[in-house]
Every structure is written in structure tokens, then in C-alpha cells.
Scaffold this active site. Sequence first.
Site, PDB file in Angstrom:
ATOM      1  N   ASN A   1      48.111 143.109  15.547  1.00  0.00           N
ATOM      2  CA  ASN A   1      48.981 144.250  15.230  1.00  0.00           C
ATOM      3  C   ASN A   1      49.372 144.880  16.565  1.00  0.00           C
ATOM      4  O   ASN A   1      48.593 145.618  17.155  1.00  0.00           O
ATOM      5  CB  ASN A   1      48.210 145.239  14.349  1.00  0.00           C
ATOM      6  CG  ASN A   1      48.980 146.518  14.103  1.00  0.00           C
ATOM      7  OD1 ASN A   1      50.159 146.626  14.429  1.00  0.00           O
ATOM      8  ND2 ASN A   1      48.312 147.510  13.523  1.00  0.00           N
ATOM      9  N   TRP A   2      50.565 144.550  17.012  1.00  0.00           N
ATOM     10  CA  TRP A   2      50.992 145.033  18.335  1.00  0.00           C
ATOM     11  C   TRP A   2      51.348 146.515  18.332  1.00  0.00           C
ATOM     12  O   TRP A   2      51.571 147.111  19.376  1.00  0.00           O
ATOM     13  CB  TRP A   2      52.195 144.219  18.829  1.00  0.00           C
ATOM     14  CG  TRP A   2      51.890 142.780  19.129  1.00  0.00           C
ATOM     15  CD1 TRP A   2      50.676 142.144  19.024  1.00  0.00           C
ATOM     16  CD2 TRP A   2      52.818 141.788  19.599  1.00  0.00           C
ATOM     17  NE1 TRP A   2      50.804 140.821  19.389  1.00  0.00           N
ATOM     18  CE2 TRP A   2      52.100 140.580  19.751  1.00  0.00           C
ATOM     19  CE3 TRP A   2      54.178 141.804  19.905  1.00  0.00           C
ATOM     20  CZ2 TRP A   2      52.705 139.400  20.198  1.00  0.00           C
ATOM     21  CZ3 TRP A   2      54.789 140.637  20.348  1.00  0.00           C
ATOM     22  CH2 TRP A   2      54.052 139.450  20.492  1.00  0.00           C
ATOM     23  N   LYS A   3      51.460 147.098  17.148  1.00  0.00           N
ATOM     24  CA  LYS A   3      51.859 148.512  17.014  1.00  0.00           C
ATOM     25  C   LYS A   3      53.157 148.751  17.792  1.00  0.00           C
ATOM     26  O   LYS A   3      53.988 147.851  17.865  1.00  0.00           O
ATOM     27  CB  LYS A   3      50.714 149.425  17.460  1.00  0.00           C
ATOM     28  CG  LYS A   3      49.415 149.088  16.720  1.00  0.00           C
ATOM     29  CD  LYS A   3      48.331 150.111  16.861  1.00  0.00           C
ATOM     30  CE  LYS A   3      47.114 149.644  16.063  1.00  0.00           C
ATOM     31  NZ  LYS A   3      46.025 150.608  16.079  1.00  0.00           N
TER      32      LYS A   3
ATOM     33  N   HIS B   1      48.640 150.672   6.721  1.00  0.00           N
ATOM     34  CA  HIS B   1      47.786 150.869   7.903  1.00  0.00           C
ATOM     35  C   HIS B   1      47.412 152.352   7.998  1.00  0.00           C
ATOM     36  O   HIS B   1      48.202 153.218   7.611  1.00  0.00           O
ATOM     37  CB  HIS B   1      48.534 150.417   9.161  1.00  0.00           C
ATOM     38  CG  HIS B   1      47.661 150.427  10.375  1.00  0.00           C
ATOM     39  ND1 HIS B   1      47.423 151.576  11.097  1.00  0.00           N
ATOM     40  CD2 HIS B   1      46.941 149.454  10.958  1.00  0.00           C
ATOM     41  CE1 HIS B   1      46.594 151.281  12.085  1.00  0.00           C
ATOM     42  NE2 HIS B   1      46.280 150.011  12.030  1.00  0.00           N
TER      43      HIS B   1
ATOM     44  N   GLU C   1      47.464 154.353  10.337  1.00  0.00           N
ATOM     45  CA  GLU C   1      48.446 155.178  11.057  1.00  0.00           C
ATOM     46  C   GLU C   1      49.623 155.523  10.146  1.00  0.00           C
ATOM     47  O   GLU C   1      50.194 156.615  10.232  1.00  0.00           O
ATOM     48  CB  GLU C   1      48.891 154.454  12.335  1.00  0.00           C
ATOM     49  CG  GLU C   1      47.807 154.519  13.405  1.00  0.00           C
ATOM     50  CD  GLU C   1      47.696 153.295  14.292  1.00  0.00           C
ATOM     51  OE1 GLU C   1      48.691 152.559  14.443  1.00  0.00           O
ATOM     52  OE2 GLU C   1      46.587 153.063  14.837  1.00  0.00           O
TER      53      GLU C   1
ATOM     54  N   GLU D   1      39.537 148.606   7.667  1.00  0.00           N
ATOM     55  CA  GLU D   1      39.609 149.207   9.000  1.00  0.00           C
ATOM     56  C   GLU D   1      39.089 150.635   8.955  1.00  0.00           C
ATOM     57  O   GLU D   1      39.840 151.557   8.605  1.00  0.00           O
ATOM     58  CB  GLU D   1      41.061 149.224   9.489  1.00  0.00           C
ATOM     59  CG  GLU D   1      41.697 147.860   9.595  1.00  0.00           C
ATOM     60  CD  GLU D   1      42.852 147.864  10.577  1.00  0.00           C
ATOM     61  OE1 GLU D   1      42.761 147.130  11.562  1.00  0.00           O
ATOM     62  OE2 GLU D   1      43.816 148.608  10.375  1.00  0.00           O
TER      63      GLU D   1
ATOM     64  N   GLY E   1      41.091 151.863  17.670  1.00  0.00           N
ATOM     65  CA  GLY E   1      41.526 152.318  18.983  1.00  0.00           C
ATOM     66  C   GLY E   1      40.521 153.188  19.713  1.00  0.00           C
ATOM     67  O   GLY E   1      40.843 153.840  20.699  1.00  0.00           O
TER      68      GLY E   1
ATOM     69  N   SER F   1      38.708 148.115  16.827  1.00  0.00           N
ATOM     70  CA  SER F   1      38.053 147.811  18.105  1.00  0.00           C
ATOM     71  C   SER F   1      37.413 146.424  18.155  1.00  0.00           C
ATOM     72  O   SER F   1      36.363 146.248  18.775  1.00  0.00           O
ATOM     73  CB  SER F   1      37.030 148.893  18.466  1.00  0.00           C
ATOM     74  OG  SER F   1      37.678 150.148  18.627  1.00  0.00           O
TER      75      SER F   1
ATOM     76  N   GLY G   1      44.200 145.265  17.072  1.00  0.00           N
ATOM     77  CA  GLY G   1      45.216 146.103  17.705  1.00  0.00           C
ATOM     78  C   GLY G   1      45.254 145.859  19.199  1.00  0.00           C
ATOM     79  O   GLY G   1      45.825 144.872  19.675  1.00  0.00           O
ATOM     80  N   GLY G   2      44.600 146.742  19.946  1.00  0.00           N
ATOM     81  CA  GLY G   2      44.638 146.703  21.410  1.00  0.00           C
ATOM     82  C   GLY G   2      44.418 145.330  22.022  1.00  0.00           C
ATOM     83  O   GLY G   2      45.165 144.905  22.911  1.00  0.00           O
TER      84      GLY G   2
HETATM   85  P1  PGA Z   1      42.315 148.361  17.465  1.00  0.00           P
HETATM   86  O1  PGA Z   1      43.360 148.555  16.230  1.00  0.00           O
HETATM   87  O2  PGA Z   1      41.923 146.911  17.472  1.00  0.00           O
HETATM   88  O3  PGA Z   1      43.109 148.754  18.685  1.00  0.00           O
HETATM   89  O4  PGA Z   1      41.165 149.265  17.191  1.00  0.00           O
HETATM   90  C1  PGA Z   1      43.171 147.883  15.011  1.00  0.00           C
HETATM   91  C2  PGA Z   1      44.289 148.238  14.066  1.00  0.00           C
HETATM   92  O5  PGA Z   1      44.725 149.398  14.050  1.00  0.00           O
HETATM   93  O6  PGA Z   1      44.784 147.371  13.307  1.00  0.00           O
END
Ligand code: PGA
Length: 254
Positions: free
Chosen positions: A10-12, A98, A100, A170, A176, A216, A237-238
Site C-alpha cells: 500500500n504505497w499510500k 483502510h 486512514e 490492521e 506507521g 509496521s 505500508g512504509g
Molecule cells: P505500515 O502501514 O506498514 O506503514 O504500518 C500499513 C498499512 O497502513 O496498510
Amino acid sequence: MSRKKIVAGNWKMNLDRAKAKELTAAVAARRGEAAAVELVLCPPAVYVETVGTTLTAAKSDVGLGAQNMLDKASGAFTGEVAPPMLVDLGCQYVILGHSERRTLFGEIDAAVNMKTKAALAAGLVPIVCVGETLEEREADRTAAVVSGQVQGSLAGLSPADLEKVVVAYEPVWAIGTGKVATPEQAQEVHALIRGLLAKLSSPEVAGRVRIQYGGSVKPDNAADLARQPDIDGALVGGASLKADDFLGIAKAFG
Ligand code: PGA
């Protein structure tokens, strides 16, 4: 029950077009390092086409996904993206609900449910996200919150549709933050989700649903998560923004 593991990036709202191309090419070139795992890249909507054409040029079987969509096929919905548009660009997956989207953009379970149905109707595999906040975990409400989200987001799906869905657990406090859930904490919730899916359909169907962990995930914690019986992959994500890290995680699930 053997379920094919699935690791999605997930590149956001990150990268630019050149970097999106570069990262896609790097993942495609090294895809063989995690050959047994289904890999998916979910770039920002405006780069979906670039990532798709880069994957096609590399003759890659790495999947293409979006991070959100509306549940309508077309019409007066300024700023939104329709499921058939994603299919048109070669998407096979879409992340829905998600945390967010839920916390920053007010998406509730009913909206996630409509989007999930629309994604399935368009032929997309929905990656449906659920997870509790720190406050909810500390108040011992994890099971209630996650159950509510799973039931609300997946209400009314036929067993045939339900088994196509990928669920991503999640915990919001792990996204994050660098604070990954312990493998035991994650496994406990994954087992709870699978039990709930069995009640919504049947143990056979629930046994075929892939449940990813997200929050994470890094190459150095992925192997312990991957060893858990109900963790079928990761939503990253990251660490998905670096080919080395993304492939390192994928390898741990191979
Ligand atoms: P993260 O994000 O790996 O940066 O914690 C995961 C996500 O939001 O899908």
C-alpha cells in the site's frame, strides 16, 4: 487448508511517476525471489496506469490494485474513481476501508460494505481492512470492534463472493508507528476473524479466505508473523516503498 499467501504494498500518497515506475520495475525483476506468494502493488490512483504498463512491459504476474474507489459505476461524483475505471486500467484488486479512510475521511462499515459489493460486481478482489485503535484495545474491546467491522463490511455477501475477499487485520496503533503486533496478538484476532467468517458462511468458505496482517510489517518481523496458522500474508505500508524491504517481507511468506 492451504491458502496462497498474498503480500500487498500500500504505497499510500507517496512517490512520483518516475519513482513509481522504478519501484515497479525493481519488484517485477525480483519477483522470482518470492515465487510462491501472490504479490500486489497498490499505487496512488493517478499512477495505477503507469504501474500497470510497467508490469505488462515486464511480462510480470505481479498484481495491480487501487487504494480506494466509489461504489458507483459512473456519474456526477466529482473527484471519485469508479470500479470499471480501475478494471479498465488493469486493476485486479482494491483496498477498501483502510483505517486512514475510516478515520480521516469518515468511511463507515455501511460504505465499506457497498464498496465491497461493487468491487466484486466489477470483478475486483477487495482487500477489506479492519482493526482496533489503541484506546479500544486497552478497553478490552478489540474482539467487539473487529467483529463489528467484519460483520458490517462483509454483510450480505454470498459464500462464493466471500471467499474471493481478502481481509486485512490492521491494528490502528500498529500502522506507521513501528509498533508491530506480536505474532500471538495478531494470530488471536486472525483466528477470531476466521471463526466469524465461518459463522457468516461455513468453515469451508472461511478456510479459503486469506487474512493479511498489516501494521509496521518489516523484513525482520515478517517471518514470525508468517509462522502463525491464520496469517496468510501482509498488507505493507512504509516498507513497500523499498523493493528490498517489500521482497524481504514477501520472501518470509514464501
Ligand atoms: P505500515 O502501514 O506498514 O506503514 O504500518 C500499513 C498499512 O497502513 O496498510
